[in-house]
Motif scaffolding. Structure first.
Motif, PDB file in Angstrom:
ATOM      1  N   PRO A   1      -7.917  15.082   0.038  1.00 39.77           N
ATOM      2  CA  PRO A   1      -8.725  16.214  -0.400  1.00 39.77           C
ATOM      3  C   PRO A   1      -8.982  17.169   0.750  1.00 39.77           C
ATOM      4  O   PRO A   1      -8.778  16.824   1.910  1.00 39.77           O
ATOM      5  CB  PRO A   1     -10.029  15.539  -0.819  1.00 39.77           C
ATOM      6  CG  PRO A   1     -10.125  14.359   0.088  1.00 39.77           C
ATOM      7  CD  PRO A   1      -8.720  13.900   0.325  1.00 39.77           C
TER       8      PRO A   1
ATOM      9  N   LEU B   1       0.832  -1.206   0.000  1.00 42.92           N
ATOM     10  CA  LEU B   1       0.000   0.000   0.000  1.00 42.92           C
ATOM     11  C   LEU B   1       0.864   1.253   0.000  1.00 42.92           C
ATOM     12  O   LEU B   1       0.587   2.226  -0.690  1.00 42.92           O
ATOM     13  CB  LEU B   1      -0.925   0.007   1.222  1.00 42.92           C
ATOM     14  CG  LEU B   1      -2.079  -0.994   1.224  1.00 42.92           C
ATOM     15  CD1 LEU B   1      -2.776  -0.990   2.580  1.00 42.92           C
ATOM     16  CD2 LEU B   1      -3.082  -0.690   0.119  1.00 42.92           C
TER      17      LEU B   1
ATOM     18  N   ALA C   1      -7.212   8.069   0.278  1.00 49.32           N
ATOM     19  CA  ALA C   1      -5.927   8.704  -0.004  1.00 49.32           C
ATOM     20  C   ALA C   1      -4.887   8.346   1.053  1.00 49.32           C
ATOM     21  O   ALA C   1      -3.725   8.125   0.761  1.00 49.32           O
ATOM     22  CB  ALA C   1      -6.104  10.225  -0.100  1.00 49.32           C
ATOM     23  N   ARG C   2      -5.316   8.272   2.301  1.00 47.99           N
ATOM     24  CA  ARG C   2      -4.363   8.016   3.392  1.00 47.99           C
ATOM     25  C   ARG C   2      -4.453   6.586   3.913  1.00 47.99           C
ATOM     26  O   ARG C   2      -4.069   6.297   5.058  1.00 47.99           O
ATOM     27  CB  ARG C   2      -4.628   9.006   4.538  1.00 47.99           C
ATOM     28  CG  ARG C   2      -4.353  10.449   4.148  1.00 47.99           C
ATOM     29  CD  ARG C   2      -4.255  11.319   5.380  1.00 47.99           C
ATOM     30  NE  ARG C   2      -5.555  11.644   5.961  1.00 47.99           N
ATOM     31  CZ  ARG C   2      -5.786  11.661   7.278  1.00 47.99           C
ATOM     32  NH1 ARG C   2      -4.840  11.341   8.134  1.00 47.99           N
ATOM     33  NH2 ARG C   2      -6.993  11.988   7.731  1.00 47.99           N
ATOM     34  N   LEU C   3      -4.970   5.705   3.091  1.00 48.62           N
ATOM     35  CA  LEU C   3      -5.247   4.342   3.546  1.00 48.62           C
ATOM     36  C   LEU C   3      -4.092   3.655   4.271  1.00 48.62           C
ATOM     37  O   LEU C   3      -4.291   3.116   5.367  1.00 48.62           O
ATOM     38  CB  LEU C   3      -5.742   3.494   2.366  1.00 48.62           C
ATOM     39  CG  LEU C   3      -6.122   2.053   2.678  1.00 48.62           C
ATOM     40  CD1 LEU C   3      -7.268   2.005   3.679  1.00 48.62           C
ATOM     41  CD2 LEU C   3      -6.539   1.318   1.408  1.00 48.62           C
ATOM     42  N   PRO C   4      -2.881   3.652   3.699  1.00 46.65           N
ATOM     43  CA  PRO C   4      -1.822   2.890   4.383  1.00 46.65           C
ATOM     44  C   PRO C   4      -1.583   3.363   5.811  1.00 46.65           C
ATOM     45  O   PRO C   4      -1.493   2.535   6.730  1.00 46.65           O
ATOM     46  CB  PRO C   4      -0.577   3.152   3.520  1.00 46.65           C
ATOM     47  CG  PRO C   4      -1.067   3.734   2.238  1.00 46.65           C
ATOM     48  CD  PRO C   4      -2.431   4.282   2.460  1.00 46.65           C
ATOM     49  N   ASP C   5      -1.537   4.669   5.991  1.00 43.83           N
ATOM     50  CA  ASP C   5      -1.264   5.187   7.327  1.00 43.83           C
ATOM     51  C   ASP C   5      -2.428   4.938   8.274  1.00 43.83           C
ATOM     52  O   ASP C   5      -2.237   4.579   9.441  1.00 43.83           O
ATOM     53  CB  ASP C   5      -0.974   6.696   7.269  1.00 43.83           C
ATOM     54  CG  ASP C   5       0.319   6.973   6.505  1.00 43.83           C
ATOM     55  OD1 ASP C   5       1.148   6.027   6.431  1.00 43.83           O
ATOM     56  OD2 ASP C   5       0.479   8.082   5.987  1.00 43.83           O
TER      57      ASP C   5
ATOM     58  N   ASP D   1     -10.625  11.029   1.628  1.00 45.12           N
ATOM     59  CA  ASP D   1      -9.506  11.184   2.544  1.00 45.12           C
ATOM     60  C   ASP D   1      -9.035   9.807   3.025  1.00 45.12           C
ATOM     61  O   ASP D   1      -7.840   9.496   3.041  1.00 45.12           O
ATOM     62  CB  ASP D   1      -9.978  12.049   3.724  1.00 45.12           C
ATOM     63  CG  ASP D   1      -8.830  12.500   4.603  1.00 45.12           C
ATOM     64  OD1 ASP D   1      -7.673  12.394   4.154  1.00 45.12           O
ATOM     65  OD2 ASP D   1      -9.097  12.952   5.734  1.00 45.12           O
TER      66      ASP D   1
END
Ligand code: SF4
Lengths: 223, 473, 245
Positions: A22, A13, B62-66, B59
């Motif tokens: 966004p 990932l 977009a920030r899935l891994p973290d 959101d």
């Protein structure tokens, strides 16, 4: 080995092209936030009624028991399972039950989990709990489950009676969750939002109540 | 679950002839529109509320891994056991091994699309462990061995007679009845016994909050709450995109989810878990396993456009508004996920090859995109999948190659158009074309085309221009 | 005097040139000068929809070359306008020179009714019609461009015409380009319902402003209910006006 999988997935990932987060528009304030106490109560009642939950008003703590007695008589409740939470404990329901002919049990009455489960599923006709919060925006009660608020009481019997002190009624979910989940070291193992009885419409879209849990939800609003 | 996505067209044609389903589907879209719009009215600005939900999901993706890492860390700190699975097979094996280790004879299932995606029930069954679906709709389709007709009402299309026969055959009822309430009551009694003796439950997860490690489940029946209360072991399976940044984000998504799912402000029950029960608690799981499933998603995530499909929160709204779903129902989509949601997810999870029909059987009308509270842009994804598959159809490739040469030049384009006219008009009679043998059979099966006008607009304009010029001179 | 550049897409040019003429006549009547670039071809929508982006890019660049300097571009086909507005910037995202021009072009292209109401500020086209009409909301116009009030505004000012509600007006008619041919049974079920709703509406004329829907609904009516018609808004407004005079 399992840790390998975790690392593999996270690495994959993270190696993907980064996304751009966004901008997050704020939620325009919900109108419910500007309601006064009486308005909150009526909205709460209205919303819960939409899901066929009923609200009874009790003027004060003394006024709760007559309601309970009336409900027990009407719904033919002989045995009820009660929580021992902060709302119910001062009511001494067991003693009250002795005078009204309703057997009031608590989880502590059972020597083991098996016999407690057996009672919750098969023996009692009602579960009585306090409610830790009420949320007007959807007519929801919130239960924080712990030693004094066992989970099955509010879901296994066919009738759920919840006692909600009116000062615990708030406008929106965030007001509840912000305080319950504030301390990261003391997060509740189980927290439930209850908005009406157990329902389904899975056969032909027709409503059927008491699918797995209570067929009726009665909230006694105190104060 | 068997994958039948390649039989889409045949299955769709079969379903089109199913009067009962058509009847039901005809009422679905208007009913949904009314109930959803009614529930959305509690927002002072419904569009802003949706925009807010969409931004949360954007959101989160977009920030899935973290976020995922943060979630796992926090959930672990609460005492949950976190299990990571790369594939459906790994996840299934884990659950089976756990069931065997604990010596359970059967498990109860709360409604969970992801375990259907894994084919968990079949896997457990072949390995000697029964799995009982406990959501009424899921319970029925499990007996029926069919995929869900609609994600919200998996068996909602079935006539009561069919349910009666099914229940009789499986011993859920002894006496035949077509009374809805009696059938529901019978299922309650049948499953209640399972719940009471239950040792292990498997549920899904609707949302997972990274900031606390809490998992959320949403339901109306209470079967999931029983799954989280009665047994000593709870396994909650989440596909890895379920995570959202904060508790507040989850709360707002709940608002949107319930309104778009069933038109309720909130479903009857929402339950939130942080770890197993505490010592001394009378009920709840001694052990809570959170199984985080990848099953191809980390690969999908590498495709920046495709990964936006992971925003989906499975509300089912796009099915209810889709005009194609509204004609054929959920079966033709051939797998767990149906309707526009399935059309974007199935090609990613099963590959573009065997799911071609799913991203072509759409008019790109955009009703799904408009209604989606998570901000999935279905048409855009369909076009993306088509682009990725374009090279595989040679004939079309040649056509567009030629087309590409023409489209670059007005002269060439209009010359070709001129040549086309007599070719097409050969088939016209009285100004109407009723068929063109071997060409566009599908179109002409039910529709005519007008014959081509004597002159194209282009030609007319040129002529008039000449006349105007001549007039000026 | 305002000047607009006409974009007459393939379906109109080839099958329905009268819609192009009507657009021209209508604009002329409202005092707008029309120009027409004869170098124009296709907006590229068929290639985009089929997944042939490389070829679609050829069309996009050509379109930008042809129309790039125009102040206002007007078309009687909303889906093509939508393609230019929404697909071009994305198609050309990796070619900064072209992407900038595509983005600059996007706000200058209008669907006809949108141009009339939003830019010209016209709502009364001087048209007359004696009867009831219904309006079909084409997907790309309604959801793609967000245009719905404008055509209704124009219709409300047509003397004698009564706009009646159409059940499922916002539901797709089942055209979808290649979809109609590829999934004829599904598409037919959709267009059939659209036509049934039209017949049930009590309108004697169905109006819309998208040539694709027109071919689909018109083609079905022509086969099954030949005495009922569907008409493009441009034609309706242009022709009805002529009648009065
Ligand atoms: S794609 Fe959107 S509308 Fe469809 S189920 Fe998912 S969240 Fe709901």
């Amino acid at each position: 080995m399992p840790d390998d999988v975790r690392r593999f997935i996270l690495r994959k990932l993270k190696n993907a092209p980064a996304g751009t987060a966004p901008s997050r528009p704020p939620l325009p304030p919900l109108p419910v936030l500007s309601l006064n106490r009486e308005e909150l109560i009526s909205l709460f009642t209205e919303n819960l009624a939409e899901q066929t939950g009923m609200v009874y008003r009790a003027a004060n703590a003394q006024d709760i028991k007559p309601h309970l007695a009336e409900i027990a008589a009407r719904e033919q409740v002989k045995i009820m399972l009660a929580a021992t939470d902060a709302v119910l404990a001062p009511l001494h329901l067991r003693a009250w039950g002795k005078t009204t002919g309703v057997e009031v049990l608590t989880a502590e009455d059972f020597p083991d989990r098996e016999s407690y489960r057996e009672a919750a599923f098969n023996r009692v006709q009602a579960g009585v709990t306090g409610a830790d919060w009420g949320v007007a925006e959807s007519g929801t009660i919130c239960l924080l489950h712990d030693r004094d608020q066992p989970r099955l009481i509010s879901i296994a019997p066919l009738l759920h009676i919840a006692v909600l002190p009116v000062e615990r009624l708030v406008a929106v979910y965030e007001q509840v969750v912000q305080s319950v989940y504030a301390d990261k070291n003391r997060l509740p193992a189980h927290f439930t939002f209850i908005t009406g009885p157990s329902m389904t419409a899975d056969i032909q879209g027709g409503p059927f109540k008491g699918m797995h849990g209570p067929r009726k939800l009665i909230v006694i609003l105190v104060g | 679950m068997d994958v039948r996505t390649q039989e889409f067209a045949a299955a769709a044609n079969r379903e089109l002839k199913n009067e009962r389903s058509r009847n039901f589907l005809g009422r679905l879209a208007p009913y949904f529109a009314r109930s959803c719009a009614g529930a959305m009215k509690t927002f002072p600005d419904p569009a802003a509320a949706v925009a807010c939900g969409r931004a949360i999901r954007a959101d989160a993706v977009a920030r899935l891994p973290d976020l995922l890492e943060q979630f796992a860390k926090n959930a672990l700190a609460c005492g949950a056991k976190i299990i990571w699975a790369k594939t459906a097979a790994q996840a299934n094996e884990f659950i089976l091994a756990l069931a065997k280790e604990k010596g359970v004879r059967y498990v109860a299932k709360g409604k969970s699309m992801v375990t259907e995606e894994m084919g968990l029930n079949e896997y457990l069954k072949t390995n000697g462990i029964d799995a009982f679906e406990t959501d009424l709709g899921e319970f029925i389709i499990q007996l029926l061995r069919r995929p869900p007709f609609h994600i919200v009402g998996p068996a909602i299309n079935l006539p009561v007679e069919e349910i009666r026969d099914l229940f009789l055959a499986h011993g859920v009822i002894d006496e035949p009845t077509t009374d809805r309430i009696a059938l529901g009551g019978a299922a309650r009694r049948y499953l209640r016994d399972k719940f009471r003796r239950l040792d292990m439950a498997v549920t899904g997860v609707n949302m997972a909050a990274a900031d606390t490690g809490a998992i959320f489940n949403v339901e109306n029946e209470g079967n999931i709450r029983l799954c989280k209360s009665s047994p000593a072991i709870q396994v909650s399976v989440m596909s890895l995109e379920k995570v959202v940044p904060t508790m507040n984000d989850a709360l707002h998504l709940l608002r949107l989810l319930c309104r778009h799912c069933t038109g309720q402000k909130l479903s009857s029950y929402v339950s939130i878990d942080c770890g197993p029960k505490k010592p001394g608690d009378a009920d709840g799981p001694e052990e809570l396993y959170i199984l985080i499933l990848d099953n191809g998603r980390s690969e999908i995530y590498r495709d920046v456009k495709a990964r936006e499909a992971l925003r989906c929160i499975r509300c089912g709204a796009c099915l209810s508004v889709c005009p194609v779903y509204g004609k054929i129902g959920g079966y033709p989509y051939g797998w767990v996920y149906s309707g526009p949601m399935g059309q974007v997810l199935n090609p990613l999870l099963l590959g573009r090859e065997q799911t071609r029909d799913l991203y072509f059987a759409t008019t790109l009308c955009g009703a799904c995109r408009d209604v989606c509270p998570a901000g999935v842009d279905h048409p855009r994804l369909f076009l993306h999948y088509r682009e990725q598959q374009a090279s595989s159809v040679r004939a079309q490739g040649l056509f567009f190659k030629a087309w590409g040469r023409l489209v670059k030049s007005g002269g060439r384009w209009h010359f070709a158009v001129r040549l086309l006219r007599p070719l097409i008009n050969r088939f016209a009679a009285n100004g109407v074309i009723r068929k063109m043998p071997g060409l566009m059979n599908g179109w002409f099966a039910s529709r005519n085309l007008p014959a081509l006008a004597h002159k194209t607009f282009h030609k007319q304009w040129k002529k008039q221009e000449r006349q105007r010029d001549a007039g000026r001179r | 005097m305002k000047t607009v550049s006409l974009f007459i897409p393939c379906l109109v040019d080839l099958f329905l040139p009268r819609i192009g003429e009507a657009t021209y006549r209508l604009l002329a009547r409202l005092g707008v000068r029309c120009i027409y670039h004869s170098e124009q071809t296709c907006c590229g929508q068929p290639a985009v929809n089929a997944g042939f982006t490389k070829e679609a890019r050829l069309a996009a660049r050509h379109f930008i070359d042809v129309f790039g300097d125009d102040e206002a571009i007007v078309s009687p086909a909303g889906s093509c306008v939508c393609a230019v507005k929404t697909h071009y910037p994305e198609l050309l995202e990796n070619e900064p020179f072209w992407r900038e021009r595509a983005e600059a072009l996007a706000p200058r292209i209008y669907e006809l009714s949108q141009y009339l109401v939003d830019v010209l500020g016209v709502s009364d086209c001087g048209a007359f019609y004696d009867g009831k009409v219904a309006y079909h909301e084409s997907c790309h116009i309604l959801r793609g461009l967000g245009v719905s009030a404008q055509p209704k505004e124009l219709l409300s000012r047509v003397r004698g015409a009564k706009l009646v509600p159409l059940q499922g007006a916002e539901t797709c008619c089942g055209f979808g380009g290649e979809f109609a041919n590829r999934y004829p049974e599904i598409s037919t079920a959709m267009v059939k319902e659209k036509c049934e709703n039209y017949l049930a509406s009590g309108a004697d004329l169905l109006l819309l402003n998208e040539p694709g829907c027109l071919l689909n609904i018109g083609g079905y009516l022509s086969r099954h209910v030949p005495d009922r018609k569907v008409m493009h808004l441009a034609e309706f407004l242009a022709a009805a006006g002529r009648e009065e005079r």
